[in-house]
Design a protein around this motif. Structure first.
Motif, PDB file in Angstrom:
ATOM      1  N   GLU A   1       6.351  28.764   1.652  1.00 37.56           N
ATOM      2  CA  GLU A   1       5.293  27.873   1.186  1.00 37.56           C
ATOM      3  C   GLU A   1       5.553  26.431   1.615  1.00 37.56           C
ATOM      4  O   GLU A   1       4.631  25.717   2.027  1.00 37.56           O
ATOM      5  CB  GLU A   1       5.177  27.962  -0.337  1.00 37.56           C
ATOM      6  CG  GLU A   1       4.038  27.139  -0.914  1.00 37.56           C
ATOM      7  CD  GLU A   1       3.926  27.299  -2.417  1.00 37.56           C
ATOM      8  OE1 GLU A   1       3.088  26.595  -3.026  1.00 37.56           O
ATOM      9  OE2 GLU A   1       4.682  28.128  -2.989  1.00 37.56           O
ATOM     10  N   ALA A   2       6.825  26.011   1.538  1.00 34.15           N
ATOM     11  CA  ALA A   2       7.162  24.649   1.954  1.00 34.15           C
ATOM     12  C   ALA A   2       6.929  24.460   3.452  1.00 34.15           C
ATOM     13  O   ALA A   2       6.426  23.403   3.883  1.00 34.15           O
ATOM     14  CB  ALA A   2       8.619  24.348   1.602  1.00 34.15           C
ATOM     15  N   GLU A   3       7.281  25.460   4.260  1.00 37.46           N
ATOM     16  CA  GLU A   3       7.059  25.368   5.695  1.00 37.46           C
ATOM     17  C   GLU A   3       5.563  25.346   6.020  1.00 37.46           C
ATOM     18  O   GLU A   3       5.133  24.662   6.958  1.00 37.46           O
ATOM     19  CB  GLU A   3       7.739  26.531   6.406  1.00 37.46           C
ATOM     20  CG  GLU A   3       9.263  26.443   6.405  1.00 37.46           C
ATOM     21  CD  GLU A   3       9.909  27.610   7.119  1.00 37.46           C
ATOM     22  OE1 GLU A   3       9.179  28.555   7.483  1.00 37.46           O
ATOM     23  OE2 GLU A   3      11.132  27.572   7.322  1.00 37.46           O
ATOM     24  N   GLU A   4       4.776  26.089   5.255  1.00 36.84           N
ATOM     25  CA  GLU A   4       3.327  26.086   5.472  1.00 36.84           C
ATOM     26  C   GLU A   4       2.733  24.708   5.209  1.00 36.84           C
ATOM     27  O   GLU A   4       1.884  24.220   5.964  1.00 36.84           O
ATOM     28  CB  GLU A   4       2.678  27.131   4.565  1.00 36.84           C
ATOM     29  CG  GLU A   4       1.173  27.271   4.751  1.00 36.84           C
ATOM     30  CD  GLU A   4       0.566  28.331   3.848  1.00 36.84           C
ATOM     31  OE1 GLU A   4      -0.672  28.425   3.798  1.00 36.84           O
ATOM     32  OE2 GLU A   4       1.343  29.058   3.187  1.00 36.84           O
ATOM     33  N   VAL A   5       3.195  24.079   4.132  1.00 37.70           N
ATOM     34  CA  VAL A   5       2.719  22.731   3.825  1.00 37.70           C
ATOM     35  C   VAL A   5       3.157  21.741   4.899  1.00 37.70           C
ATOM     36  O   VAL A   5       2.382  20.881   5.337  1.00 37.70           O
ATOM     37  CB  VAL A   5       3.239  22.299   2.439  1.00 37.70           C
ATOM     38  CG1 VAL A   5       2.901  20.830   2.166  1.00 37.70           C
ATOM     39  CG2 VAL A   5       2.647  23.183   1.346  1.00 37.70           C
ATOM     40  N   GLU A   6       4.404  21.870   5.343  1.00 38.59           N
ATOM     41  CA  GLU A   6       4.924  20.962   6.364  1.00 38.59           C
ATOM     42  C   GLU A   6       4.153  21.115   7.671  1.00 38.59           C
ATOM     43  O   GLU A   6       3.833  20.120   8.336  1.00 38.59           O
ATOM     44  CB  GLU A   6       6.405  21.241   6.588  1.00 38.59           C
ATOM     45  CG  GLU A   6       7.070  20.267   7.560  1.00 38.59           C
ATOM     46  CD  GLU A   6       8.535  20.594   7.793  1.00 38.59           C
ATOM     47  OE1 GLU A   6       9.169  19.891   8.599  1.00 38.59           O
ATOM     48  OE2 GLU A   6       9.032  21.557   7.178  1.00 38.59           O
TER      49      GLU A   6
END
Length: 514
Positions: free
Chosen positions: A121-126
């Motif tokens: 999820e963090a990579e998707e936001v980034e």
């Protein structure tokens, strides 16, 4: 009102007179009447439409060269359905704006199979923030900076982009320093004291301390930071290069070759050898295939690219039949993707290179730094390798690609042009590889539309070069056979193990994240 209207009328009249005077001077300087007379005399027996066509061609040569008037960035999807950046270039041609071309660049983000949900999820936001920032840069500052520049002046365009990127890096550095200063002003909470050692029971002997001290594990190397939005620089540079090629009615690979060889136009261009992934391996792979990442095959240099791919397709069919069996069930893992296990294995890497570097190619993959860092340091020998895999991502401009390949050539290193995991169907990568004259091109497996598009582009360029008589042969593609190597080793009095050398066409891809 009458005086004001009269003033405006006089001003308009003066402007018209000034424009007429400029037009007369332009016609006089360029001798337009004589050119028109010659043109009419030469087209006396032609139809009126032909005359108008010749007149249009005549005036088009006198027109101002095309300049960039608009740059548009968009958020689109790549081959995996993930967001990436598309850039369109508009040029002013004969006083009218015209859409020339568009390109799609691949992002630098890797796809982790075993990532934890919160990490994914963090990579998707980034990723989403990086693409949004790039779109904003393209549609605002970059467009204003490039407006009015001729797309044929790639060096000026890349310099503008480089200056813009450096300013963004400085802004990010100042922002982090400000945040750090605010954090330092906060009162630090004292950490609790460490717990006392457990009490030893009465009569219990103290354990013997081990005299062999374990070698401390070095901390993982910090990941090289990537500025959010940096893909805007690389995408715009590529789009301008493609625009210049289209306006000159040239293929992109020829314009890239002219950038690499500005003194004289190359008469022969070579096709890089294909590095084709036949089997992609992993934890779910059957048998011992889980010990390697992928099986790569390189066609014989004597074959054309199309012949090589046809041969590899047959090999792939037999491989699939051989290993076709239900994969073992995947086990749930609580560990996320750990990409830093090989970053401290420098001694083992050096040992591998010293033992095998003279008999096969050891190519650095993700262990190599970004192109901008390599150019900044001018050192491409760390880690030890036969060459590097270079990719067009982030802030890499066309000038950077020319510079890094020239640096590799000067060091006698092998340049492998590769694609990223989350790539798009844009086939410009093939033109870049051929124009830069790299030794190998790594396009992945013979599946998925975004990969097959690039293979088809390679076939088309090869056919075009053959028809023009401009297809050259790279002498470095010729490898010694086993018998020749064994004969040389015997005559030189070498050790017996050299009688069975490793094929020099084998490639080992070193990766810090393997």
């Amino acid at each position: 009102m009458g005086e004001e209207g009269g003033g405006r009328s006089c001003g308009t009249t003066r402007e018209l007179q000034k424009l007429k005077q400029q037009a007369m001077e332009y016609y006089r300087e360029n001798d337009v009447p004589r050119r028109l007379e010659e043109l009419l005399n030469s087209t006396f027996y032609l139809q009126p439409a032909d005359v108008y066509g010749h007149l249009a061609n005549c005036f088009s040569k006198l027109a101002k060269p095309p300049t960039i008037c608009k740059v548009v960035g968009r958020n689109v999807l790549d081959g995996l359905g993930l967001p990436t950046l598309q850039v369109e270039i508009f040029c002013t041609i004969q006083n009218f704006p015209k859409n020339i071309c568009s390109v799609v660049i691949s992002t630098h983000f890797e796809v982790h199979e075993n990532a934890l949900p919160e990490q994914a999820e963090a990579e998707e936001v980034e990723r989403s923030e990086a693409v949004s920032t790039a779109v904003q840069w393209v549609n605002k500052t970059i467009m204003e900076e490039l407006r009015g520049i001729a797309p044929s002046n790639q060096a000026e365009v890349d310099q503008v982009l480089r200056t813009f990127f450096e300013s963004k890096v400085q802004e990010e550095k100042e922002r982090r320093q400000l945040e750090k200063g605010l954090e330092d002003q906060t009162i630090a909470i004292p950490s609790p004291p460490p717990p006392p050692p457990p009490a030893r029971k009465k009569g219990q002997r103290q354990g013997r301390t081990d005299t062999l001290t374990e070698k401390p594990i070095l901390p993982p190397e910090p990941v090289e930071p990537v500025l959010s939005g940096s893909m805007a620089v690389g995408a715009v540079s590529l789009a301008v290069a493609k625009t210049s090629a289209m306006l000159d009615n040239n293929p992109l690979y020829l314009n890239i070759a002219l950038l690499k060889h500005p003194q004289e136009q190359p008469t022969k261009l070579t096709i890089p050898l294909l590095m084709v992934s036949l089997v992609s391996c992993g934890k779910s792979s059957p048998g011992k295939l889980n010990l390697m990442k992928e099986v790569i095959c390189i066609p014989h240099p004597g074959l054309t690219a199309k012949q090589g791919v046809e041969m590899l397709l047959e090999i792939q069919k037999h491989i699939n039949k051989t290993i076709e069996m239900p994969p073992p069930p995947k086990t749930e893992t609580k560990k996320g993707h750990n990409g830093n296990k090989r970053s401290q294995d420098s001694e083992q890497w050096d040992s591998i290179y010293n033992a095998l570097g003279s008999r096969c190619y050891i190519i650095a993959g993700t262990t190599s730094k970004s192109i901008s860092k390599l150019l900044e340091n001018g050192n491409i020998s760390i880690p030890k390798s036969s060459g590097l895999i270079i990719k067009h991502t982030n802030q890499t401009t066309m000038s950077d690609l020319v510079q890094i390949t020239n640096l590799l050539d000067s060091k006698k290193h092998i340049a492998v042009f590769g694609s990223t995991e989350a790539e798009s169907s844009d086939d410009s990568l093939v033109d870049l590889a051929i124009g830069l004259g790299v030794r190998f091109i790594k396009l992945g497996g013979l599946s998925r539309g975004e990969r097959v598009t690039k293979y088809n582009r390679l076939f088309a360029i090869e056919e075009e070069l053959v028809q023009k008589g401009a297809l050259g042969f790279n002498e470095e593609h010729t490898f010694f056979s086993l018998h020749e190597e064994a004969e040389k080793a015997t005559m030189a009095g070498g050790p017996p193990e050299l009688l069975e050398p490793i094929f020099p066409t084998e490639v080992m891809e070193g990766s810090a994240k393997a």
